[in-house]
Design a protein around this motif. Structure first.
Motif, short mmCIF file in Angstrom:
data_model
loop_
_atom_site.label_atom_id
_atom_site.label_comp_id
_atom_site.label_asym_id
_atom_site.label_seq_id
_atom_site.Cartn_x
_atom_site.Cartn_y
_atom_site.Cartn_z
N ALA A 35 0.83 -1.21 0.00
CA ALA A 35 0.00 0.00 0.00
C ALA A 35 0.86 1.26 0.00
N SER A 63 -1.79 2.53 7.21
CA SER A 63 -2.10 1.36 6.38
C SER A 63 -2.13 0.09 7.21
N ILE A 91 -3.12 -4.34 -5.49
CA ILE A 91 -2.64 -3.07 -4.93
C ILE A 91 -1.58 -2.47 -5.86
#
Length: 121
Positions: A35, A63, A91
């Motif tokens: 992320a 995150s 992602i």
């Protein structure tokens, strides 16, 4: 930068199954890293106005909190390796400019229903 972070994450995915099942903590760490690599590649980390995070550390904390909340002990007895692999890949490939793609990645592709399983096999 996107390709180098993808290569390091890919190498982790190849190594981890050989070491046994991925723990929730390992999954949180992998997803957090992916992320924050995403946010960095999308230029959403920095002290300038309009950035999502002030620095990498803030990204990691927020995150990790998100993934720890999504994959908790009471709703995620074990990690589904294929589901986690799909989540991490998604992602990496999510569009920086599409809010709906981002939402779909976080809440559907990386949701507990896709990444978790009832018990370790």
């Amino acid at each position: 930068m996107r390709s180098s972070s993808s290569l390091s994450l890919l190498s982790l995915l190849v190594i981890l199954p050989a070491c046994g099942p991925t723990t929730r903590e390992d999954a949180h760490n992998l997803a957090t890293r992916a992320a924050c690599d995403y946010y960095e590649d999308c230029e959403e980390i920095g002290s300038e106005a309009g950035k999502e995070f002030q620095d990498r550390k803030e990204c990691e904390v927020k995150s990790r909190d998100f993934f720890q909340g999504a994959w908790r002990t009471n709703n995620c007895a074990a990690i589904n390796e294929k589901g986690l692999e799909t989540c991490l890949e998604r992602i990496r490939t999510t569009s920086c400019t599409s809010g709906s793609d981002f939402f779909n990645t976080l809440f559907i592709i990386c949701g507990a229903g896709a990444v978790c399983q009832d018990a370790e096999n």
